[in-house]
Design a protein around this motif. Structure first.
Motif, PDB file in Angstrom:
ATOM      1  N   LEU A  74       1.270  -1.080  -0.079  1.00 53.96           N
ATOM      2  CA  LEU A  74      -0.009   0.249   0.241  1.00 53.96           C
ATOM      3  C   LEU A  74       0.643   0.713  -0.066  1.00 53.96           C
ATOM      4  N   ALA A  75       2.350   1.610   0.769  1.00 57.63           N
ATOM      5  CA  ALA A  75       2.261   2.149   0.967  1.00 57.63           C
ATOM      6  C   ALA A  75       3.536   2.946  -0.687  1.00 57.63           C
ATOM      7  N   ASN A  76       4.026   1.926  -0.836  1.00 58.77           N
ATOM      8  CA  ASN A  76       4.588   2.139  -2.300  1.00 58.77           C
ATOM      9  C   ASN A  76       3.320   2.170  -3.212  1.00 58.77           C
ATOM     10  N   HIS A  77       2.329   1.870  -3.670  1.00 59.20           N
ATOM     11  CA  HIS A  77       1.021   2.560  -3.993  1.00 59.20           C
ATOM     12  C   HIS A  77       0.547   4.195  -3.562  1.00 59.20           C
ATOM     13  N   VAL A  78       0.982   4.308  -2.818  1.00 57.95           N
ATOM     14  CA  VAL A  78       0.435   5.526  -2.427  1.00 57.95           C
ATOM     15  C   VAL A  78       1.150   7.147  -2.736  1.00 57.95           C
ATOM     16  N   LYS A  79       2.935   6.495  -3.002  1.00 58.04           N
ATOM     17  CA  LYS A  79       3.860   6.894  -3.238  1.00 58.04           C
ATOM     18  C   LYS A  79       4.310   7.126  -4.224  1.00 58.04           C
ATOM     19  N   ASP A  80       3.976   6.040  -4.893  1.00 58.36           N
ATOM     20  CA  ASP A  80       3.235   6.483  -6.626  1.00 58.36           C
ATOM     21  C   ASP A  80       2.332   6.954  -7.027  1.00 58.36           C
ATOM     22  N   GLY A  81       1.702   6.687  -6.583  1.00 59.26           N
ATOM     23  CA  GLY A  81       0.125   7.832  -6.742  1.00 59.26           C
ATOM     24  C   GLY A  81       0.557   9.705  -6.840  1.00 59.26           C
ATOM     25  N   LYS A  82       1.170   9.474  -5.723  1.00 60.57           N
ATOM     26  CA  LYS A  82       1.658  10.896  -5.522  1.00 60.57           C
ATOM     27  C   LYS A  82       2.088  11.450  -5.936  1.00 60.57           C
ATOM     28  N   LYS A  83       3.433  10.531  -6.477  1.00 59.70           N
ATOM     29  CA  LYS A  83       4.882  11.054  -7.012  1.00 59.70           C
ATOM     30  C   LYS A  83       3.628  11.483  -8.536  1.00 59.70           C
ATOM     31  N   HIS A  84       3.115  10.851  -9.358  1.00 57.05           N
ATOM     32  CA  HIS A  84       2.048  11.140 -10.405  1.00 57.05           C
ATOM     33  C   HIS A  84       1.737  13.022 -10.233  1.00 57.05           C
ATOM     34  N   LEU A  85       0.381  12.343  -9.409  1.00 59.71           N
ATOM     35  CA  LEU A  85      -0.363  13.479  -8.787  1.00 59.71           C
ATOM     36  C   LEU A  85      -0.125  13.769  -7.720  1.00 59.71           C
ATOM     37  N   ASN A  86      -0.748  14.519  -6.724  1.00 61.46           N
ATOM     38  CA  ASN A  86      -0.448  15.359  -5.499  1.00 61.46           C
ATOM     39  C   ASN A  86      -1.428  16.180  -4.840  1.00 61.46           C
ATOM     40  N   PHE A  87      -2.733  16.118  -5.500  1.00 57.30           N
ATOM     41  CA  PHE A  87      -3.560  17.663  -4.627  1.00 57.30           C
ATOM     42  C   PHE A  87      -2.750  18.441  -3.632  1.00 57.30           C
ATOM     43  N   SER A  88      -2.460  17.883  -2.518  1.00 62.28           N
ATOM     44  CA  SER A  88      -1.451  19.030  -1.111  1.00 62.28           C
ATOM     45  C   SER A  88      -0.353  19.166  -1.851  1.00 62.28           C
ATOM     46  N   ALA A  89       0.173  19.125  -2.870  1.00 63.88           N
ATOM     47  CA  ALA A  89       0.973  19.863  -3.585  1.00 63.88           C
ATOM     48  C   ALA A  89       0.650  20.096  -4.681  1.00 63.88           C
ATOM     49  N   TRP A  90      -0.992  20.725  -4.872  1.00 62.28           N
ATOM     50  CA  TRP A  90      -1.581  22.157  -6.395  1.00 62.28           C
ATOM     51  C   TRP A  90      -0.253  22.680  -6.149  1.00 62.28           C
ATOM     52  N   ASP A  91      -0.155  23.608  -4.805  1.00 60.17           N
ATOM     53  CA  ASP A  91       0.826  25.338  -5.558  1.00 60.17           C
ATOM     54  C   ASP A  91       2.380  25.043  -5.426  1.00 60.17           C
ATOM     55  N   ASP A  92       3.093  23.592  -5.540  1.00 58.40           N
ATOM     56  CA  ASP A  92       4.220  24.030  -6.319  1.00 58.40           C
ATOM     57  C   ASP A  92       4.316  23.310  -7.810  1.00 58.40           C
ATOM     58  N   TYR A  93       2.893  23.220  -8.604  1.00 58.72           N
ATOM     59  CA  TYR A  93       2.682  23.158 -10.091  1.00 58.72           C
ATOM     60  C   TYR A  93       2.449  24.173 -10.553  1.00 58.72           C
ATOM     61  N   SER A  94       2.878  24.239 -11.338  1.00 58.85           N
ATOM     62  CA  SER A  94       3.164  26.003 -12.681  1.00 58.85           C
ATOM     63  C   SER A  94       2.079  25.432 -13.199  1.00 58.85           C
ATOM     64  N   VAL A  95       1.206  26.270 -13.555  1.00 59.20           N
ATOM     65  CA  VAL A  95      -0.088  26.650 -14.770  1.00 59.20           C
ATOM     66  C   VAL A  95      -0.594  25.552 -15.233  1.00 59.20           C
ATOM     67  N   LYS A  96       1.036  25.178 -16.119  1.00 60.21           N
ATOM     68  CA  LYS A  96       0.576  24.005 -17.189  1.00 60.21           C
ATOM     69  C   LYS A  96       0.989  23.142 -16.280  1.00 60.21           C
ATOM     70  N   LYS A  97       1.642  22.979 -16.219  1.00 59.28           N
ATOM     71  CA  LYS A  97       1.069  21.473 -15.338  1.00 59.28           C
ATOM     72  C   LYS A  97       0.106  21.769 -14.741  1.00 59.28           C
ATOM     73  N   LYS A  98      -0.705  22.054 -13.716  1.00 59.37           N
ATOM     74  CA  LYS A  98      -1.941  22.592 -12.976  1.00 59.37           C
ATOM     75  C   LYS A  98      -2.890  21.899 -14.647  1.00 59.37           C
ATOM     76  N   ASP A  99      -2.855  22.545 -15.439  1.00 65.89           N
ATOM     77  CA  ASP A  99      -3.384  21.908 -16.697  1.00 65.89           C
ATOM     78  C   ASP A  99      -3.418  20.704 -16.853  1.00 65.89           C
ATOM     79  N   HIS A 100      -2.295  20.808 -17.127  1.00 67.31           N
ATOM     80  CA  HIS A 100      -2.186  18.854 -18.200  1.00 67.31           C
ATOM     81  C   HIS A 100      -2.027  17.842 -16.912  1.00 67.31           C
ATOM     82  N   LYS A 101      -2.404  18.029 -15.690  1.00 65.74           N
ATOM     83  CA  LYS A 101      -2.772  16.353 -14.552  1.00 65.74           C
ATOM     84  C   LYS A 101      -3.950  16.689 -14.955  1.00 65.74           C
TER      85      LYS A 101
END
Ligand code: HEC
Length: 157
Positions: free
Chosen positions: A77-104
């Motif tokens: 489970l920890a692996n799934h969470v780590k992998d999932g967060k690496k691809h997309l993390n709603f808690s780290a939205w602030d770190d994404y550029s506008v382009k990246k947000k759009d792409h996500k």
């Protein structure tokens, strides 16, 4: 037979031994997705859907099932969470550029349209995470609209 018994005992010993190892839990306090919610503004019902069906793997806070106390499931489970967060993390939205947000959000649309998320192994054990067609449509409509607003620079950063 004797060897089989020995091997079984060895495996049992390993299984018991690994119970003493626990992967670090993914836990956050407070409004960890505040910025994501403020910018993308999902309707109240949709917020709940995202929280119940995506946050466990795509945010800094996972609601763990009881069997997470059992190794090696906990590591899986920890692996799934780590992998999932690496691809997309709603808690780290602030770190994404506008382009990246759009792409996500574009990828969210793709994943939902192709019925690839939430992962099947998750919906086996989380019945409430099996999205209805209506929920799917509302995620797609919200993501499309939000993409447009990002592209038009209508969302204050
Ligand atoms: C059980 C964990 C889990 C759940 C629940 C889950 N995901 Fe995922 N998600 C993953 C993993 C792992 C990956 C990366 C590997 C892959 O693409 O299969 C991923 C990848 C993605 C990606 C691709 C991002 C990229 O950069 O390629 C998107 C988009 C996504 N998930 C959206 C969602 C949405 C939306 C939900 C809720 C409706 C959701 N996921 C629920 C585990 C999960």
């Amino acid at each position: 037979m004797k060897t089989v018994k020995k091997i079984s005992l060895a495996l049992l010993a390993i299984l018991i031994a690994i119970q003493f190892f626990r992967p670090e839990k993914n836990l956050a306090h407070g409004n960890h997705t505040e910025i994501f919610l403020a910018e993308t503004n999902p309707a109240p019902e949709l917020r709940i859907v995202l929280e119940e069906t995506c946050y466990d793997c795509h945010s800094n806070n996972t609601v763990y099932p009881w069997y997470n106390n059992v190794a090696p499931i906990s590591f899986w489970l920890a692996n799934h969470v780590k992998d999932g967060k690496k691809h997309l993390n709603f808690s780290a939205w602030d770190d994404y550029s506008v382009k990246k947000k759009d792409h996500k959000l574009e990828e969210v649309i793709e994943m939902i349209e192709n019925d690839e998320m939430p992962l099947k192994e998750y919906t086996w054990t989380h019945e409430n995470a099996r999205l209805t067609n209506e929920q799917r449509e509302s995620i797609i409509a919200w993501a499309k609209k939000t993409r447009l607003l990002y592209q038009l620079n209508e969302i204050p950063q």
